[in-house]
Design an enzyme around this catalytic site. Sequence first.
Site, PDB file in Angstrom:
ATOM      1  N   PRO A   1      -8.992  12.530  11.304  1.00  0.00           N
ATOM      2  CG  PRO A   1      -8.832  10.408  12.273  1.00  0.00           C
ATOM      3  CD  PRO A   1      -8.030  11.631  11.989  1.00  0.00           C
TER       4      PRO A   1
ATOM      5  CG  ASP B   1      10.369   5.784  29.189  1.00  0.00           C
ATOM      6  OD1 ASP B   1      11.092   5.515  30.165  1.00  0.00           O
ATOM      7  OD2 ASP B   1       9.187   6.171  29.296  1.00  0.00           O
TER       8      ASP B   1
ATOM      9  CB  VAL C   1      -1.060   5.286  15.301  1.00  0.00           C
ATOM     10  CG1 VAL C   1      -0.129   5.155  16.505  1.00  0.00           C
ATOM     11  CG2 VAL C   1      -2.265   6.149  15.669  1.00  0.00           C
ATOM     12  CG  LEU C   2       1.543   0.861  12.802  1.00  0.00           C
ATOM     13  CD1 LEU C   2       1.312  -0.326  11.873  1.00  0.00           C
ATOM     14  CD2 LEU C   2       2.621   0.519  13.824  1.00  0.00           C
ATOM     15  NE  ARG C   3       0.986   7.817   6.675  1.00  0.00           N
ATOM     16  CZ  ARG C   3       0.986   7.222   5.473  1.00  0.00           C
ATOM     17  NH1 ARG C   3       2.095   7.155   4.777  1.00  0.00           N
ATOM     18  NH2 ARG C   3      -0.139   6.703   4.986  1.00  0.00           N
TER      19      ARG C   3
ATOM     20  CG  ASN D   1      -1.941  -1.123   1.170  1.00  0.00           C
ATOM     21  OD1 ASN D   1      -2.762  -1.196   0.270  1.00  0.00           O
ATOM     22  ND2 ASN D   1      -1.857  -2.035   2.132  1.00  0.00           N
TER      23      ASN D   1
ATOM     24  CD  GLU E   1      12.193   2.213  31.676  1.00  0.00           C
ATOM     25  OE1 GLU E   1      12.340   2.702  32.795  1.00  0.00           O
ATOM     26  OE2 GLU E   1      11.217   2.469  30.956  1.00  0.00           O
TER      27      GLU E   1
ATOM     28  CD1 TRP F   1      -5.472  10.499   9.136  1.00  0.00           C
ATOM     29  CD2 TRP F   1      -4.659  10.216  11.199  1.00  0.00           C
ATOM     30  NE1 TRP F   1      -6.128   9.427   9.699  1.00  0.00           N
ATOM     31  CE2 TRP F   1      -5.648   9.232  10.966  1.00  0.00           C
ATOM     32  CE3 TRP F   1      -4.010  10.221  12.430  1.00  0.00           C
ATOM     33  CZ2 TRP F   1      -5.998   8.270  11.922  1.00  0.00           C
ATOM     34  CZ3 TRP F   1      -4.349   9.277  13.388  1.00  0.00           C
ATOM     35  CH2 TRP F   1      -5.336   8.312  13.129  1.00  0.00           C
TER      36      TRP F   1
ATOM     37  CE  LYS G   1      -1.551  27.994  19.027  1.00  0.00           C
ATOM     38  NZ  LYS G   1      -1.402  26.995  20.092  1.00  0.00           N
TER      39      LYS G   1
END
Length: 702
Positions: free
Chosen positions: A93, A357, A334-336, A62, A412, A91, A143
Amino acid sequence: MAAPAAPAAEEKGSEAQLKAALADVPELGRLLEIDPYLKPYAADFQRRYKKFNQVLHDIGENEGGIDKFSRGYESFGIHRCSDGGIYCKEWAPGAEGVFLTGEFSGWNPFSHPYKKLEYGKWELYIPPKQNKSPPIPHGSKLKVVITSKSGEILYRISPWAKYVVRENNNVNYDWIHWDPENPYKFRHSRPKKPRSLRIYESHVGISSHEGKIASYKHFTSNVLPRIKDLGYNCIQLMAIMEHAYYASFGYQVTSFFAASSRYGTPEELKELVDTAHLMGIVVLLDVVHSHASKNSEDGLNMFDGTDSCYFHSGPRGTHDLWDSRLFIYSSWEVLRFLLSNIRWWLEEYCFDGFRFDGVTSMLYHHHGMGQGFSGDYSEYFGLQVDEDALVYLMLANHLTHTMYPDSITIAEDVSGMPALCSPTSQGGGGFDYRLAMAIPDKWIQLLKEFKDEDWNMGNIVYTLTNRRHLEKCVAYAESHDQALVGDKTLAFWLMDAEMYTNMSVLAPFTPVIDRGIQLHKMIRLITHGLGGEGYLNFMGNEFGHPEWLDFPRKGNNESYHYARRQFNLTDDDLLRYKFLNNFDRDMNRLEETCGWLSAPQAYVSEKHEGNKTITFERAGLLFIFNFHPSKSYTDYRVGTAMPGKFKIVLDSDAAEYGGHQRLDHSTDYFAEAFEHNGRPYSLLVYIPSRVALILQNVDLPN
């Protein structure tokens, strides 16, 4: 009569499962050979690896591969185009509308609307000015304006912001467009991955003896030369990712792509890393992907007006103990974001790897809260494991090591999850090292709860050697955790209030100071020599930094008194701190020469409870410790695997280390063919009380 066949069928089924797992995970057989007790959990490794492999495959299908996928920072956020225009992408959504505002638009909130794309993405192009200059100049404030589905108008900082500052007494941070005309150009190549890892854990802000926030430039000019002189070859930088609350020690991150502006500019951090590379020192970032600050106006929380977006919605999205938000690691975007964040610090700032951490919190749905982790393997598999988070960690390690094969990653993790530091090809987590977190707890326990004569030598050795075979550990006697308010440094546990009055070389050697200085050295050397495949020290603790760490906050009237490192103490020739500093330096330099951290685990030949002695061999060296508070031993027999002549190469009792000079360094020690403690040879040595020695066989070729 058919019932007895059931166990055989079950065994046959488990054999088939094992066969299938071995077929799916390329090097699982090697992991199970190292630790056969993991065989019942082969299906867990199979499932984890297949999930990891599937995500990698999907990214390839993809997004054109993880290389491209992890460059999100090249399109998200705001960017100057070749024509002088500005391209913006976010992003969001849950948003009804997205706009860009700032000084460039006179703060008109709706003059620059984004266009809605698929999958919750939004984009905006702003053409250049008539003179082809960019419409948003470097250094101007911005902003993102979000209109939520409930009709709210929300002012936000882009999650991809590269520079944010807090001006004057403002509560929130401002997003500053960072696009300098002459960005810093790295001049020095990255050092090769060290054979032995000796880490100096550092915090830029507290690196001055003055009661203020120190700068990147101060650290570069004043602290880097100290680190080099002390023999450390790696710096672990804390609190770099921007965090609104200084007292969080950097663990409540608000802007993941922004280097903290408290200490200076992004270019000044680059200069710090580049200068370290010139010195041959690798630099690791303390990366916080386990959670994020709850701040919404200058953080990720509620970015698009919903409680989800980057995080789990509802109770699962909040860490009860840390009062922070928890990422949804199964989300594509979120992975990106997180993988791009890893790539950003590697590429833009030339970091050489990461200390991750809060890994325990990521690995389990219970986040490690209320868990004892007895070591029973069932604790590390099953429904309590958050496999989405584990797969993210596998992807992060895969990315880091694929892009930069010499990079280093450290976990950790207090739980001791098996295979966390095994290669992903074995079904493991892919980390290079884990922190040996039980060791500092053991030293604090001994100092708080036991008299010196009651220290258990066997228990000390067990704690220092209790680690998984072929999974590397970073050992440490104390880190920043042990120095935080509510606790205190090892030196302060040992010497307490007398550090204020009796550390002068002109004052008599009191029993408390004498004990403290000798044990401080011994604790560090035995941890360094026996405890792992890497070693870590928190800045200042090498010379016995007094007191504790406490950042400015309401509870201490915003005081910086304990948020500093008093390097001036070790520079004062009339104070005894210099002795501990000298010992730490020479211990590291000897390790550089002899390489015990990269050698196989030590062979412990003696742990004598009555005599309070411990002896072991590692990297061709003979380590001898006498923890007895008062007894010295003449002609003490010590076993060794090596014949020949031995000489003292490190002696904690030497004058330059604040010792009592009870040993003659010109003495030759000869190992004879006299079996002792399971070793074929042995030698006789004089071991004074509270002394640590390293002997080297001078007959062996270097």
